[in-house]
Enzyme design. Structure first.
Site, PDB file in Angstrom:
ATOM      1  CE  LYS A 172      -4.499   0.119   2.325  1.00  0.00           C
ATOM      2  NZ  LYS A 172      -5.143   0.305   3.650  1.00  0.00           N
TER       3      LYS A 172
HETATM    4  O1  G3P Z   1      -7.604   1.155   6.091  1.00  0.00           O
HETATM    5  C1  G3P Z   1      -7.993   2.188   5.223  1.00  0.00           C
HETATM    6  C2  G3P Z   1      -9.369   2.707   5.580  1.00  0.00           C
HETATM    7  O2  G3P Z   1     -10.283   1.657   5.526  1.00  0.00           O
HETATM    8  C3  G3P Z   1      -9.398   3.434   6.905  1.00  0.00           C
HETATM    9  O3  G3P Z   1     -10.710   3.604   7.330  1.00  0.00           O
HETATM   10  O4  G3P Z   1     -12.326   4.286   9.149  1.00  0.00           O
HETATM   11  O5  G3P Z   1      -9.876   4.892   9.347  1.00  0.00           O
HETATM   12  O6  G3P Z   1     -11.331   6.022   7.644  1.00  0.00           O
HETATM   13  P1  G3P Z   1     -11.066   4.751   8.430  1.00  0.00           P
END
Ligand code: G3P
Length: 216
Positions: free
Chosen positions: A82
């Site tokens: 990533k």
């Molecule tokens: O891992 C990437 C993404 O899914 C993060 O989500 O909830 O931290 O915006 P969030």
């Protein structure tokens, strides 16, 4: 749409993988930090369970990103690297692509970013739904736009709907054309359960018990 778990909690993921509908895991530096563990051990353990484990680099210059990405990719063939949607991330993408390493470009918040990342060679792009909702816009519109653009131009890069906060995000992502939804464990359990299923099963079993006079 494929279903991934958005977490670095190995034991929680192990429980969910047993249910049979999960084929991948995405992590990020915040999720890894929460475990307090060696990231390489976490990536290795996850890669034993699923065919895709997104491991995010934390280096900031392209050369270091490539070096860190190669280190993680060498842990297991199921590991995907990533990289952030930044100029340095795109330069590192080129470097990893040349080494045959699959890349997931993350922190995508516009269709333009998704298109540029795909044209730069990304195997996956991760548009974030929840964080767009958080600032008052419609995150699932982004998924729909990226899906339309990729289909219109024959782009094979896969869309991973990320930052999913509740079941509606999941359903909307599926309707909007995401190839994959990466879902936090607490949301996965909400997707699975429904009160009418529980009520219906209880009724079936109690009727059976009454009618057949047997204990179930
Ligand atoms: O891992 C990437 C993404 O899914 C993060 O989500 O909830 O931290 O915006 P969030």
């Amino acid at each position: 749409m494929k279903i991934f778990v958005d977490s670095a909690d190995v034991e929680e993921i192990r429980k969910i993988v047993k249910l049979g509908f999960v084929s991948g895991v995405t992590t990020n530096p915040s999720l890894i930090a929460k475990t307090g563990r060696d990231p390489r051990e976490v990536y290795y353990e996850l890669a034993q369970m699923v065919e895709h484990v997104s491991a995010e680099v934390v280096s900031e210059d392209p050369e270091s990103m490539v070096r860190e990405g190669l280190e993680y990719a060498s842990i297991h063939p199921n590991i995907v690297i990533k990289l952030p949607m930044t100029p340095n991330g795109l330069m590192a993408l080129k470097g990893l692509n040349e080494k045959g390493v699959r890349v997931n470009i993350t922190l995508i918040f516009s269709p333009s970013q998704a298109l540029l990342a795909a044209r730069a060679g990304a195997d996956f792009v991760s548009p974030f739904i929840g964080r767009i909702d958080d600032i008052g816009y419609y995150g699932t519109d982004l998924i729909r736009q990226v899906s339309q653009i990729f289909a219109l131009h024959g782009i094979e890069t896969k869309i991973i709907a990320a930052s999913i906060r509740h079941p509606i995000h999941f359903i909307e992502a599926a309707l909007a054309g995401a190839h994959i939804a990466t879902v936090p464990p607490d949301v996965i359990w909400k997707l699975l359960q429904h009160p009418l299923t529980d009520i219906g099963l209880e009724k079936f079993l109690s009727d059976w018990k009454k009618g057949m006079g047997v204990n179930v």
